[in-house]
Design an enzyme around this catalytic site. Structure first.
Site, mmCIF file in Angstrom:
data_model
loop_
_atom_site.group_PDB
_atom_site.id
_atom_site.type_symbol
_atom_site.label_atom_id
_atom_site.label_comp_id
_atom_site.label_asym_id
_atom_site.label_seq_id
_atom_site.Cartn_x
_atom_site.Cartn_y
_atom_site.Cartn_z
ATOM 1 N N ARG A 162 -2.237 7.264 -6.194
ATOM 2 C CA ARG A 162 -2.656 7.166 -4.793
ATOM 3 C C ARG A 162 -4.174 7.245 -4.676
ATOM 4 O O ARG A 162 -4.826 7.890 -5.498
ATOM 5 C CB ARG A 162 -2.038 8.305 -3.973
ATOM 6 C CG ARG A 162 -0.539 8.222 -3.863
ATOM 7 C CD ARG A 162 0.011 9.387 -3.067
ATOM 8 N NE ARG A 162 -0.472 9.397 -1.698
ATOM 9 C CZ ARG A 162 -0.901 10.478 -1.055
ATOM 10 N NH1 ARG A 162 -0.931 11.650 -1.655
ATOM 11 N NH2 ARG A 162 -1.303 10.394 0.187
ATOM 12 N N GLU A 188 -0.410 -8.061 5.266
ATOM 13 C CA GLU A 188 0.016 -8.162 6.678
ATOM 14 C C GLU A 188 -1.165 -8.112 7.645
ATOM 15 O O GLU A 188 -1.008 -8.426 8.820
ATOM 16 C CB GLU A 188 1.023 -7.040 6.996
ATOM 17 C CG GLU A 188 0.468 -5.621 7.039
ATOM 18 C CD GLU A 188 0.368 -4.959 5.661
ATOM 19 O OE1 GLU A 188 0.413 -5.674 4.640
ATOM 20 O OE2 GLU A 188 0.219 -3.720 5.619
ATOM 21 N N CYS A 193 0.833 -1.211 0.000
ATOM 22 C CA CYS A 193 0.000 0.000 0.000
ATOM 23 C C CYS A 193 0.872 1.268 0.000
ATOM 24 O O CYS A 193 1.486 1.569 -1.018
ATOM 25 C CB CYS A 193 -0.993 -0.062 1.154
ATOM 26 S SG CYS A 193 -2.418 1.000 0.850
ATOM 27 N N HIS A 213 -3.110 -4.941 1.846
ATOM 28 C CA HIS A 213 -2.372 -5.200 3.088
ATOM 29 C C HIS A 213 -2.340 -6.686 3.425
ATOM 30 O O HIS A 213 -3.123 -7.128 4.292
ATOM 31 C CB HIS A 213 -3.061 -4.476 4.247
ATOM 32 C CG HIS A 213 -2.978 -2.992 4.169
ATOM 33 N ND1 HIS A 213 -1.951 -2.270 4.728
ATOM 34 C CD2 HIS A 213 -3.799 -2.088 3.587
ATOM 35 C CE1 HIS A 213 -2.144 -0.978 4.510
ATOM 36 N NE2 HIS A 213 -3.261 -0.846 3.810
HETATM 37 N N1 GLN Z 1 -3.352 6.340 0.684
HETATM 38 C C1 GLN Z 1 -2.167 6.056 1.418
HETATM 39 C C2 GLN Z 1 -0.950 6.727 0.790
HETATM 40 O O1 GLN Z 1 -0.976 7.212 -0.299
HETATM 41 C C3 GLN Z 1 -1.910 4.584 1.516
HETATM 42 C C4 GLN Z 1 -2.937 3.940 2.403
HETATM 43 C C5 GLN Z 1 -2.502 2.669 3.033
HETATM 44 O O2 GLN Z 1 -1.302 2.372 3.153
HETATM 45 N N2 GLN Z 1 -3.471 1.966 3.513
HETATM 46 O O3 GLN Z 1 0.051 6.737 1.396
#
Ligand code: GLN
Length: 224
Positions: A116, A187, A87, A185
């Site tokens: 993003r 994790e 992410c 994620h």
């Molecule tokens: N939107 C976040 C970013 O650009 C990432 C979100 C996340 O890691 N869950 O950093």
């Protein structure tokens, strides 16, 4: 869930400036792998592979600078340090960031353009069972304000994709050499198969070392 076995015997440093680094350390531990938090350059120096967790990439970018980790991390990555980014970690490892902050660093470790928060407000967070190339059965994926890959360079393998609201299909798991990134994620669901796949891809005996300075790039960040 039974953890897969991995042959990797090195140390994995997990970037621990912000975000869900504890979950990564726990999951790697469940694989029998030595994993520890990285908050400064001396900790990074000991790592044979690195994990960049989920969280907030703009905050992590600032903290990379203030911790003195930015230069050493770029140097290690440019010399082949294996890296897993989830992410926000994916955003940080990309070669281009779309909808980033103008002053946001990205490390250029994988030739992808990442947007993003690509799912917008209505689908800010969702879960899906994903087919991932190389995994025996679908992986339960948790997407939280997740990025997607809008361009993958010729050296990049796309291992999983999702269909967006407008019908386009976008990569959400990509690999280039020993750099693996996911929009979601792994994790957070206690399933260590992607971590195991990341570590299994690292040849035995690799010990990538830093031998000179390198700079992070801001030039490809487009603030929209
Ligand atoms: N939107 C976040 C970013 O650009 C990432 C979100 C996340 O890691 N869950 O950093």
């Amino acid at each position: 869930m039974v953890a897969p076995r991995v042959a990797f015997t090195g140390r994995v440093g997990v970037l621990a400036l912000q975000g869900d680094f504890r979950e990564h350390i726990e999951l790697l531990g469940s694989l029998g792998v030595e994993a520890y938090p990285v908050r400064g350059p001396s900790e990074l120096e000991r790592a044979d592979a690195v994990v960049l967790p989920g969280g907030e990439s703009t905050t992590m970018s600032l903290l990379l600078e203030s911790s003195g980790l930015l230069g050493p991390l770029v140097a290690r990555l440019s010399r082949g340090l294996p890296a897993l980014g989830t992410c926000a970690g994916m955003v940080l490892l990309a070669s281009e960031v779309l909808d980033g902050r103008a002053d946001q660093h990205h490390l250029g470790a994988i030739d992808i353009s990442v947007r993003r928060n690509a799912f917008g407000r209505q689908r800010e967070s969702f879960e899906a069972d994903l087919e991932v190339v190389g995994l025996d059965r679908p992986l339960h994926a948790v997407f939280i304000r997740a990025p997607v890959v809008e361009r993958a360079g010729p050296g990049v393998e796309v291992l999983a994709s999702v269909q967006m609201a407008d019908g386009t299909v976008r990569p959400v798991v990509c690999r280039q050499g020993q750099v693996l990134v996911t929009s979601f994620h792994p994790e957070l669901v206690g399933d260590a198969r992607l971590h195991a796949a990341f570590l299994s891809n690292i040849p035995a005996g690799t010990r990538p070392v830093a031998t000179g300075p390198a700079r992070a790039r801001k030039d490809h960040v487009r603030a929209l």
